[in-house]
Write an enzyme that holds these catalytic residues in place. Structure first.
Site, mmCIF file in Angstrom:
data_model
loop_
_atom_site.group_PDB
_atom_site.id
_atom_site.type_symbol
_atom_site.label_atom_id
_atom_site.label_comp_id
_atom_site.label_asym_id
_atom_site.label_seq_id
_atom_site.Cartn_x
_atom_site.Cartn_y
_atom_site.Cartn_z
ATOM 1 N N ASP A 297 39.758 39.832 52.465
ATOM 2 C CA ASP A 297 40.119 38.534 51.900
ATOM 3 C C ASP A 297 41.306 37.970 52.672
ATOM 4 O OD1 ASP A 297 41.457 36.571 50.008
ATOM 5 O OD2 ASP A 297 39.745 37.163 48.776
ATOM 6 N N HIS B 166 30.095 36.295 45.419
ATOM 7 C CA HIS B 166 30.937 37.265 46.101
ATOM 8 C C HIS B 166 31.559 38.209 45.087
ATOM 9 C CE1 HIS B 166 33.377 33.684 45.298
ATOM 10 N NE2 HIS B 166 34.462 34.442 45.284
ATOM 11 N N HIS C 269 34.655 40.859 44.538
ATOM 12 C CA HIS C 269 35.966 41.284 45.017
ATOM 13 C C HIS C 269 36.100 42.787 44.779
ATOM 14 C CE1 HIS C 269 37.906 37.212 45.149
ATOM 15 N NE2 HIS C 269 36.929 36.941 44.282
ATOM 16 N N VAL D 140 34.317 29.489 45.394
ATOM 17 C CA VAL D 140 33.387 29.307 46.510
ATOM 18 C C VAL D 140 31.964 29.402 45.948
ATOM 19 C CG1 VAL D 140 32.597 30.189 48.745
ATOM 20 C CG2 VAL D 140 35.028 30.311 48.144
ATOM 21 N N ASN E 290 33.789 36.386 39.902
ATOM 22 C CA ASN E 290 34.116 35.150 39.196
ATOM 23 C C ASN E 290 32.831 34.334 39.075
ATOM 24 O OD1 ASN E 290 36.884 35.817 39.256
ATOM 25 N ND2 ASN E 290 37.068 34.941 41.285
#
Length: 125
Positions: A39, A110, A112, A106, A97
């Site tokens: 990241d 994705h 994390h 975004v 998220n």
């Protein structure tokens, strides 16, 4: 700014550009289903993002539309990254998220991966 996960996939999002090689990333792992990279604004000593190579806006979009092979391959990729980073011993946190309330910024799914430090304990109500 949080995104609306119900909108169609945007081919101009930052992760789509990374997948096409238009933007650089610090690659950690790659296979046929996923790409993992550091990241650019880490929130922990280890903060890696894992994205599917196919165009999915969110977790909801992915789990509704991806094939069983894509889902299994993506989940295995996340596990491969955690083991490659040797986080399977001390532990780690995964976070996805989803949408505005989940603060998804975004419009490309994705995951994390956070590691390298102790995380606070969540207290249930």
């Amino acid at each position: 700014m949080p995104i609306d996960p119900k909108l169609p996939y945007d081919d101009n999002n930052i992760f789509a550009k990374i997948l096409r090689g238009e933007l650089p990333c610090q690659k950690v792992y790659e296979d046929e289903h996923a790409l993992a990279f550091n990241d650019i604004r880490p929130q922990a000593p280890i903060h890696v993002l894992v994205i599917p190579k196919a165009a999915y806006v969110s977790w909801d979009d992915f789990t509704a539309k991806a094939s069983d092979a894509e889902i299994a391959g993506f989940m295995r990729a996340v596990g491969n990254v955690t083991r490659q980073l040797e986080l399977d011993g001390p532990g780690y946190r995964l976070m996805v998220n989803m949408g505005g309330a989940g603060h998804q910024e975004v419009p490309h799914l994705h995951v994390h991966i956070f590691g390298g430090r102790q995380f606070f304990q969540m207290i249930a109500d």
